[in-house]
Design an enzyme around this catalytic site. Structure first.
Site, mmCIF file in Angstrom:
data_model
loop_
_atom_site.group_PDB
_atom_site.id
_atom_site.type_symbol
_atom_site.label_atom_id
_atom_site.label_comp_id
_atom_site.label_asym_id
_atom_site.label_seq_id
_atom_site.Cartn_x
_atom_site.Cartn_y
_atom_site.Cartn_z
ATOM 1 C CG HIS A 131 -1.963 0.665 1.182
ATOM 2 N ND1 HIS A 131 -3.067 0.884 0.336
ATOM 3 C CD2 HIS A 131 -2.375 2.212 1.894
ATOM 4 C CE1 HIS A 131 -3.989 1.995 0.617
ATOM 5 N NE2 HIS A 131 -3.405 2.912 1.334
ATOM 6 C CG HIS A 144 -10.520 3.553 2.198
ATOM 7 N ND1 HIS A 144 -11.146 3.589 3.458
ATOM 8 C CD2 HIS A 144 -9.257 3.539 2.383
ATOM 9 C CE1 HIS A 144 -10.337 4.040 4.573
ATOM 10 N NE2 HIS A 144 -9.156 4.016 3.828
#
Length: 739
Positions: A44, A91
């Site tokens: 990430h 998300h």
């Protein structure tokens, strides 16, 4: 505690990475330091499995004001001393477990990326993927995500102006929630995410820190499994009213000139913002973690470093001006505290009550510095053999095309997203021009500039699944086409690359070829990639989700008078199809959902055809020769005609002119590079002259409210519109009744 390889693996680091950390530090890290590496070297934050290929994308352009990936968001020149800031991020994993907060904090996080650069957000968009809408789980996730997006955006005061939603079985376990924000600023007033100046104070501002979101970056870099619910604390909790105050306070403090650099505390929290700001400025920081404002007692050093509590910023300010800055935040009733200072040794030193808890070279933590970069093997997916073996001749043309059209118009991927849109405030700020005058892209006034922006998110992931290279090209082309059909000139791209596990060679093949297609298309349309997000590990028990490289694109209208809408205007106007017709049903909603064919090629697409089409559409709009423009996409030509008829309750009388093309392909095929326009009778001759040799077909005329297709009456517009408008709402209402 003794730190071993097993400890590292529990923190989602490999044995090789643990060895690399020991080598870089010259010693075994302690637990706090290992946690820092775990977060910063997660997929990430580090893009360790993607950065090699991301660097191949076109990242420069004459209108770019900052280099791609250099700041929190892309920044492009729109003239008259103004710039547009924009970015899209995912998300996904948080939304799969806690859809309301997962989606809400996704919206909050992307807006912070915009205003941390000194821009005021003016528009929000999204791109969503869910499983079958018939499933109770999908309806739960859809309700929660839409409520979360609406709640945060509505309270924060930025209109949600556009987006897209698709429903496919492969997203059942792992939905995709991608959020985009767009803002404007005066050129030269940008704030950089950089730390500079030995002795300059480091100030924490915004909400107090709690234990929510700890490990969020690492959590987002792993598959979702049946055990993932145990990681629910990794989902952050948002407060849009707090963020609204943070926005106004940050913009006010920027105007003082006291700010050296600023970065939001998104993924990986304090460790990320301190590391990235320091590495960028080639400096270090001394941080006293016990001075961080907290809302939970007895938080450990590693918890403070990794917390992803929302609505927080890290600032470096000019020495001696600390009080001036803190006073502004206190005026807005926001916590603010000096937590350290900039040093010149390149080291991040974190203290707790005077005790040194961690000491790490900032450079070794970050992307482009010491974070590892991998070159993963890839191989052609086996299912592509089935795609290539498809024979359209095996699909019989239905006798009753009207019946097909009735089923098509109510498919969730095609039907109106009204059930979703009404939950979003699309008018706050009074800049959205598309609420009552729809166009292919949302058109938003850039107040104070005299100009407008066309913004869109696009990706048909079924096309990418069928052909990763061509499908990604189509995603870029459709985004550009939507902007051109709205009267705009495409400027640049932000992307959100959603794929499965990168350690699977077939998934990585999809990723690599999608990047290649995206790059080639962006070069053709002169739309550089300004930044974005990679989201791997989007998996179901049966395998990866469809490869979904979502394109967020921004375009410029020099004047709002240049805007073009998609709706037919008046009875008698002549309807034309620009572009060539093809007998192509590949990867169409008709073939997949109606004919139940799982594997088929991506639809026809040639990039030169697309380029020529967009130039011609822009010319015709610029000469005021067309009254509407709407591109042909999901559902094919019939759905495009219907969507142009719905806004004013008009109809059409059209005939298929090419009898060599099978009728289902003519009306429902999704071959690319086609646009439906309507022309006033008085301008038809001038329109034809402007067309020149460009391929175009006269389909028919706009009528008073009935759909006439190939000489047959298909009924009144009202019935079609009701089916189109109510389809998703009807699914959701049935769930409420059952629930």
């Amino acid at each position: 505690m003794e730190i071993t390889v097993k400890t590292a693996e529990q923190l989602r680091l490999t044995a090789e990475e643990f060895g690399l950390i020991r080598e870089k530090l010259g010693r075994t890290p302690n637990f706090t330091e290992l946690c820092a590496f775990s977060a910063m070297w997660s997929e990430h934050c580090s893009y360790k499995n993607s950065i090699k290929w991301l660097k191949t994308l076109p990242r420069e352009g004459k209108k770019m004001l900052v280099k791609a990936g250099e700041e929190n968001a892309g920044l492009m020149d729109i003239g008259n001393g103004n710039g547009v800031v924009f970015k899209i991020e995912s998300h996904n994993h948080p939304s799969a477990l806690e859809p309301f907060q997962g989606a809400a904090t996704g919206v909050g996080g992307i807006h912070r990326d915009i205003f941390t650069m000194g821009a005021r957000p003016i528009a929000s968009l999204n791109s969503l993927r869910f499983g079958s809408i018939k499933e109770a789980k999908t309806q739960h996730l859809l309700s929660g995500v839409v409520h979360g997006i609406g709640h945060y955006g509505n309270c924060f005061g930025v209109p949600t102006v556009g987006g897209e939603i698709y429903f496919e079985d492969c997203y059942h376990t792992n939905p995709l929630v991608n959020a985009m924000s767009v803002g404007i600023l005066k050129n030269g007033e940008t704030i950089s995410a950089t730390a500079e100046g030995k002795g300059n104070p480091v100030i924490f501002v915004g909400s107090a820190t709690g234990k929510d979101g700890i490990g969020g970056a690492s959590f987002a870099s792993a598959n979702i499994t049946g055990e993932s619910t145990k990681e629910l604390p990794a989902v952050q909790v948002g407060d849009p009213f707090q963020e609204k105050k943070l926005l106004e306070a940050c913009l006010e403090v920027i105007r003082t000139g006291a700010v050296v650099g600023m970065q939001d505390m998104g993924a990986a929290g304090i460790i990320c913002s301190t590391a990235e700001m320091s590495a960028k400025g080639e400096v270090g920081m001394r941080i006293d973690l016990d001075r961080v404002p907290v809302r939970q007692e007895n938080m450990k050093a590693w918890e403070l470093l990794l917390s992803e509590s929302q609505e927080r910023m890290l600032m470096v300010v000019k020495k001696g001006r600390e009080k001036e800055v803190i006073d502004i935040f206190e005026k807005w009733d926001l916590p603010a505290a000096g937590i350290g200072e900039v040093t010149d040794d390149g080291l991040l030193k974190f203290y707790m009550n005077g005790e040194l808890e961690a000491e790490i070279p900032a450079h070794e933590l970050v992307l482009g510095g010491g974070a590892p970069q991998y070159d993963r093997p890839y191989s052609k997916p086996g299912y592509l053999q089935q795609v290539e073996a498809f024979d359209a001749g095996s699909v019989e043309v239905p006798d009753d095309l009207r019946k097909v059209a009735e089923a098509l118009i109510a498919l969730p991927n095609i039907a109106s997203k009204k059930w979703v849109a009404v939950q979003y405030d699309s008018t706050v700020g009074a800049a959205n021009t598309s609420t009552n005058e729809p166009s292919d892209a949302a058109v938003v006034l850039a107040k104070g500039t005299g100009k407008a922006l066309a913004v869109t998110t696009d990706c048909n992931s079924r096309y990418v699944y069928a052909d990763p290279y061509k499908g990604a090209m189509i995603a870029v082309a459709e985004a550009a086409r939507n902007i051109v059909c709205s009267g705009g000139q495409p400027l640049g791209v932000t992307n959100c690359l959603n794929f499965g596990n990168p350690y699977n060679p077939e998934v990585y093949y999809q990723f690599v070829h999608a990047i290649k297609g995206m790059g080639d298309a962006c070069r053709k349309f002169d739309t550089p990639v300004t930044g974005g997000n990679v989201s791997f590990y989007n998996q179901n028990p049966d395998g990866a989700v469809y490869p979904t490289p979502t394109i967020g694109m921004v375009g410029l209208l020099e004047s709002i008078k240049d805007k073009m809408t998609l709706d037919f205007k008046e009875e008698g106007d002549v309807i034309y199809l620009l572009g060539k017709s093809y007998g192509d049903i590949g990867s169409s909603e008709y073939l997949h959902k109606i004919q139940k064919v799982e594997y088929s090629p991506a639809p026809h697409f040639e990039i030169e055809e697309e380029w020529q089409l967009q130039r011609k559409v822009a010319e015709l709009i610029g000469k005021r020769l067309v009254r509407s423009a709407h591109d042909v996409s999901e559902g094919g030509l019939f759905v495009t005609l219907a969507e142009s008829a719905f806004p004013r309750g008009l109809g059409f009388d059209v005939v298929a002119s090419d009898f060599k093309i099978r009728k289902d392909a003519y009306w429902f095929g999704e071959a690319q590079s086609r646009v439906v326009v309507s022309v006033a009778v008085a301008k038809v001759e001038e329109f034809k002259k402007a067309l020149g040799n460009f391929p175009a077909t006269e389909l028919g005329v706009v009528t008073g409210g009935s759909f006439e297709v190939d000489g047959m009456d298909w009924g009144r517009v009202e019935g079609w519109k009701e089916s189109y408008d109510m389809a998703i709402g009807n699914f959701m209402a049935r769930q409420v009744e059952m629930g």
